[in-house]
Design a protein around this motif. Structure first.
Motif, PDB file in Angstrom:
ATOM      1  N   GLN A 171       0.864  -1.101   0.123  1.00 13.86           N
ATOM      2  CA  GLN A 171       0.051   0.117   0.012  1.00 13.86           C
ATOM      3  C   GLN A 171       0.830   1.386   0.088  1.00 13.86           C
ATOM      4  N   ASN A 172       1.957   1.055   0.573  1.00 13.11           N
ATOM      5  CA  ASN A 172       3.023   2.256   0.525  1.00 13.11           C
ATOM      6  C   ASN A 172       3.209   3.044  -0.905  1.00 13.11           C
ATOM      7  N   TYR A 173       3.043   2.023  -1.833  1.00 11.71           N
ATOM      8  CA  TYR A 173       3.251   2.493  -3.352  1.00 11.71           C
ATOM      9  C   TYR A 173       2.065   2.520  -4.121  1.00 11.71           C
ATOM     10  N   LEU A 174       0.968   2.591  -3.559  1.00 12.07           N
ATOM     11  CA  LEU A 174      -0.287   2.879  -4.068  1.00 12.07           C
ATOM     12  C   LEU A 174      -0.975   4.355  -3.833  1.00 12.07           C
ATOM     13  N   PRO A 175      -1.646   4.871  -4.667  1.00 13.36           N
ATOM     14  CA  PRO A 175      -2.037   5.994  -4.551  1.00 13.36           C
ATOM     15  C   PRO A 175      -2.593   6.622  -3.025  1.00 13.36           C
ATOM     16  N   LEU A 176      -2.150   7.327  -2.363  1.00 11.99           N
ATOM     17  CA  LEU A 176      -2.841   8.017  -1.179  1.00 11.99           C
ATOM     18  C   LEU A 176      -3.135   6.847  -0.155  1.00 11.99           C
ATOM     19  N   LEU A 177      -2.362   5.842  -0.364  1.00  8.02           N
ATOM     20  CA  LEU A 177      -2.516   4.778   0.660  1.00  8.02           C
ATOM     21  C   LEU A 177      -1.218   4.481   1.528  1.00  8.02           C
ATOM     22  N   ASP A 178      -0.326   5.284   1.366  1.00  5.80           N
ATOM     23  CA  ASP A 178       1.023   5.196   2.355  1.00  5.80           C
ATOM     24  C   ASP A 178       0.778   5.213   3.622  1.00  5.80           C
ATOM     25  N   ASN A 179       1.278   4.204   4.427  1.00  4.64           N
ATOM     26  CA  ASN A 179       1.198   4.293   5.780  1.00  4.64           C
ATOM     27  C   ASN A 179      -0.237   4.055   6.312  1.00  4.64           C
ATOM     28  N   LYS A 180      -1.207   3.296   5.406  1.00  3.87           N
ATOM     29  CA  LYS A 180      -2.530   3.076   5.867  1.00  3.87           C
ATOM     30  C   LYS A 180      -2.672   1.713   6.024  1.00  3.87           C
ATOM     31  N   ALA A 181      -1.843   1.003   6.385  1.00  5.88           N
ATOM     32  CA  ALA A 181      -1.727  -0.702   6.613  1.00  5.88           C
ATOM     33  C   ALA A 181      -3.023  -0.869   7.723  1.00  5.88           C
ATOM     34  N   GLU A 182      -3.199  -0.197   8.626  1.00  2.06           N
ATOM     35  CA  GLU A 182      -4.257  -0.505   9.796  1.00  2.06           C
ATOM     36  C   GLU A 182      -5.590  -0.153   9.116  1.00  2.06           C
ATOM     37  N   GLU A 183      -5.682   0.910   8.328  1.00  2.00           N
ATOM     38  CA  GLU A 183      -6.916   1.128   7.635  1.00  2.00           C
ATOM     39  C   GLU A 183      -7.380   0.118   6.778  1.00  2.00           C
ATOM     40  N   LEU A 184      -6.333  -0.383   5.955  1.00  4.02           N
ATOM     41  CA  LEU A 184      -6.464  -1.508   4.927  1.00  4.02           C
ATOM     42  C   LEU A 184      -6.996  -2.808   5.804  1.00  4.02           C
ATOM     43  N   ARG A 185      -6.393  -2.969   6.792  1.00  2.00           N
ATOM     44  CA  ARG A 185      -6.911  -4.140   7.497  1.00  2.00           C
ATOM     45  C   ARG A 185      -8.362  -4.048   7.973  1.00  2.00           C
ATOM     46  N   GLN A 186      -8.597  -3.054   8.624  1.00  4.24           N
ATOM     47  CA  GLN A 186     -10.059  -2.758   9.031  1.00  4.24           C
ATOM     48  C   GLN A 186     -11.033  -2.952   7.708  1.00  4.24           C
ATOM     49  N   PHE A 187     -10.631  -2.506   6.567  1.00  6.36           N
ATOM     50  CA  PHE A 187     -11.288  -2.531   5.220  1.00  6.36           C
ATOM     51  C   PHE A 187     -11.596  -3.919   4.868  1.00  6.36           C
ATOM     52  N   ALA A 188     -10.430  -4.716   5.155  1.00  4.48           N
ATOM     53  CA  ALA A 188     -10.402  -6.133   4.660  1.00  4.48           C
ATOM     54  C   ALA A 188     -11.539  -6.727   5.569  1.00  4.48           C
ATOM     55  N   VAL A 189     -11.489  -6.417   6.737  1.00  7.18           N
ATOM     56  CA  VAL A 189     -12.461  -7.332   7.790  1.00  7.18           C
ATOM     57  C   VAL A 189     -13.955  -6.923   7.265  1.00  7.18           C
ATOM     58  N   LEU A 190     -14.212  -5.577   6.920  1.00  3.57           N
ATOM     59  CA  LEU A 190     -15.461  -5.373   6.752  1.00  3.57           C
ATOM     60  C   LEU A 190     -16.155  -6.019   5.277  1.00  3.57           C
ATOM     61  N   CYS A 191     -14.898  -5.935   4.608  1.00  4.98           N
ATOM     62  CA  CYS A 191     -15.459  -6.448   3.218  1.00  4.98           C
ATOM     63  C   CYS A 191     -15.883  -7.843   3.182  1.00  4.98           C
ATOM     64  N   SER A 192     -15.154  -8.410   4.303  1.00  6.41           N
ATOM     65  CA  SER A 192     -15.455 -10.089   4.262  1.00  6.41           C
ATOM     66  C   SER A 192     -16.748 -10.347   4.917  1.00  6.41           C
ATOM     67  N   GLN A 193     -17.340  -9.394   5.592  1.00  3.62           N
ATOM     68  CA  GLN A 193     -18.500  -9.648   6.449  1.00  3.62           C
ATOM     69  C   GLN A 193     -19.730  -9.642   5.568  1.00  3.62           C
ATOM     70  N   GLN A 194     -19.686  -8.896   4.304  1.00  2.00           N
ATOM     71  CA  GLN A 194     -20.857  -8.777   3.204  1.00  2.00           C
ATOM     72  C   GLN A 194     -20.368  -8.640   2.065  1.00  2.00           C
ATOM     73  N   ALA A 195     -21.039  -9.093   1.172  1.00  2.00           N
ATOM     74  CA  ALA A 195     -20.937  -8.969  -0.167  1.00  2.00           C
ATOM     75  C   ALA A 195     -21.095  -7.488  -0.840  1.00  2.00           C
ATOM     76  N   LEU A 196     -20.016  -7.116  -1.335  1.00  2.00           N
ATOM     77  CA  LEU A 196     -20.192  -5.510  -1.709  1.00  2.00           C
ATOM     78  C   LEU A 196     -19.955  -5.438  -3.252  1.00  2.00           C
ATOM     79  N   THR A 197     -20.723  -4.356  -3.780  1.00  2.00           N
ATOM     80  CA  THR A 197     -20.279  -4.118  -5.225  1.00  2.00           C
ATOM     81  C   THR A 197     -19.013  -3.330  -5.117  1.00  2.00           C
ATOM     82  N   LEU A 198     -18.240  -3.041  -6.094  1.00  2.00           N
ATOM     83  CA  LEU A 198     -17.095  -2.515  -6.402  1.00  2.00           C
ATOM     84  C   LEU A 198     -17.019  -0.786  -5.915  1.00  2.00           C
ATOM     85  N   GLU A 199     -18.396  -0.206  -6.228  1.00  2.00           N
ATOM     86  CA  GLU A 199     -18.472   1.199  -5.779  1.00  2.00           C
ATOM     87  C   GLU A 199     -18.543   1.209  -4.499  1.00  2.00           C
ATOM     88  N   GLU A 200     -19.553   0.282  -4.041  1.00  2.00           N
ATOM     89  CA  GLU A 200     -19.415   0.161  -2.282  1.00  2.00           C
ATOM     90  C   GLU A 200     -18.466   0.033  -1.602  1.00  2.00           C
TER      91      GLU A 200
END
Length: 405
Positions: free
Chosen positions: A222-251
């Protein structure tokens, strides 16, 4: 052999009858072995591009410099590519030169992962010099040859590896994983548009996108993706929530922006080279989330303003973030949607000309404000959408002497 391959067999037969070798290759063979639905059927051959063009009536030289000719057959398009080996990758994308060869194994050796370096002949016999079938069985993503070489050739393969983890629910081999961490910084050499395609395919993986997103954080990609530098913890939270419900790409994009606390949505998406339509859609979802946080009940005007579909997505995301059940709110949304007297301003029984006549005033800022007052009242059921009823209600609630906008 399954129908997609049977439909493409005449192309291989024509090449073989002309004295050339020809095989099915790539993702279609991989997905065939996995029992997954497959996309495009690709063919590799010992025939040179000019030979392919001479053998078939309808061709398109889409990448003839690199040996690829599209053959049109029975309203289908098939990429037919000459066996080749690649020169140096000076731009981290395409080889500076290619050399056409006559060996299938040499051709397969240039491919990214062993599971994509499997060929199948016209009879359904599998050719697998790099043990891709073994990796399919063991559910491993492993490069063909030295992983450092493969990622230095084209760093986008880093994102492709993570994407296959998401789509196939596979694991990275230890060597591949270590190499990705060493070379993740090279993603800055790749165009954002190419990275976006792989990232979105990763998000829409139906089996293991949580695992894939967690890998991005673990390997610090994520440190080499746009505006995700140092956002590892936020990505982990995002991953957990994404796994709890099927979401569209826009969602998913809206959820990520909310978790990241992005204030300038347009700037964020511009860095990702995303579309105006995506910006618009995600902004709607985020506005609905904000309104739901600030009120206890779903309002008719919210449903009218943002539209039932956007509100539905906003409800799903809000309930996911707040760990609440969405059934009751979605039922309320359905009830409100069915009871809305209008779904767009153009359906109102009055126009600006009516207001100008009733108030005997010229147009100005007051006009749009008054129309909005009427629109809100009609939507909320305070007045029936009928010209005479609106006139009586408006002139009583907002008489000309008080209309001082």
């Amino acid at each position: 052999m399954e129908e997609p391959f049977i439909k493409a067999k005449p192309i291989i037969e024509t090449l073989i009858e002309a004295g050339f070798e020809a095989y099915f290759v790539g993702g279609s063979v991989r997905d065939h072995l996995l029992g997954r639905s497959r996309g495009d059927i690709d063919i590799a051959t010992s025939a040179l591009p000019e030979d392919v063009q001479a053998l078939f009536d309808r061709t398109i030289p889409v990448g003839i410099k690199h040996g690829t000719v599209v053959v049109l057959h029975n309203q289908e398009m098939y990429e037919v590519t000459t066996f080749r080996i690649d020169g140096d990758y000076q731009d981290f994308r395409r080889p500076s030169k290619v050399e056409f060869v006559t060996s299938l194994e040499e051709d397969l050796s240039r491919r990214d992962f062993t599971i994509n370096a499997i060929a199948m002949d016209i009879h359904g016999t599998i050719i697998d010099p790099f043990e891709g079938q073994k990796d399919l069985k063991n559910k491993l993503i492993q490069t063909v040859g030295n992983p450092d070489d493969r990622f230095l050739e084209d760093p986008l393969r880093i994102m492709r590896a993570i994407r296959f983890v998401s789509q196939l629910d596979f694991e990275l081999s230890p060597e591949t994983k270590k190499s990705i961490k060493r070379h993740a910084h090279l993603l800055t050499k790749i165009s954002v548009e190419r990275v976006l395609v792989e990232f979105e395919k990763l998000l829409t993986g139906q089996t293991a996108n949580k695992k894939a997103i967690m890998l991005i954080a673990e390997l610090q990609i994520q440190n080499y993706l746009p505006l995700l530098d140092n956002k590892a913890e936020e990505l982990r939270q995002f991953a957990v929530l994404c796994s709890q419900q099927a979401l569209t790409l826009e969602e998913q994009w809206a959820l990520l922006i909310h978790i990241l606390k992005i204030e300038d949505i347009e700037f964020f998406f511009r860095q990702w080279k995303s579309s105006n339509e995506r910006i618009k859609t995600c902004r709607l979802y985020l506005n609905v989330i904000a309104e739901l946080k600030n009120c206890t009940n779903l309002s008719r005007y919210t449903v009218y303003t943002y539209g039932p579909e956007a509100v539905k997505s906003g409800i799903r995301l809000y309930c996911l973030l707040e760990n609440k059940q969405s059934d009751a709110v979605l039922t309320e949304l359905q009830t409100i949607t069915q009871s809305l007297p209008i779904v767009a301003r153009k359906e109102m029984a009055i126009t600006g000309n009516d207001l100008i006549e009733w108030y005997s005033k010229k147009g100005g800022p007051w006009l749009s404000k008054t129309i909005e007052i009427v629109e809100r009242a009609v939507v909320n059921g305070e007045v029936e959408n009928n010209k005479e009823n609106i006139k009586e209600w408006l002139l009583t609630c907002n008489p000309p002497s008080e209309n001082n906008y």
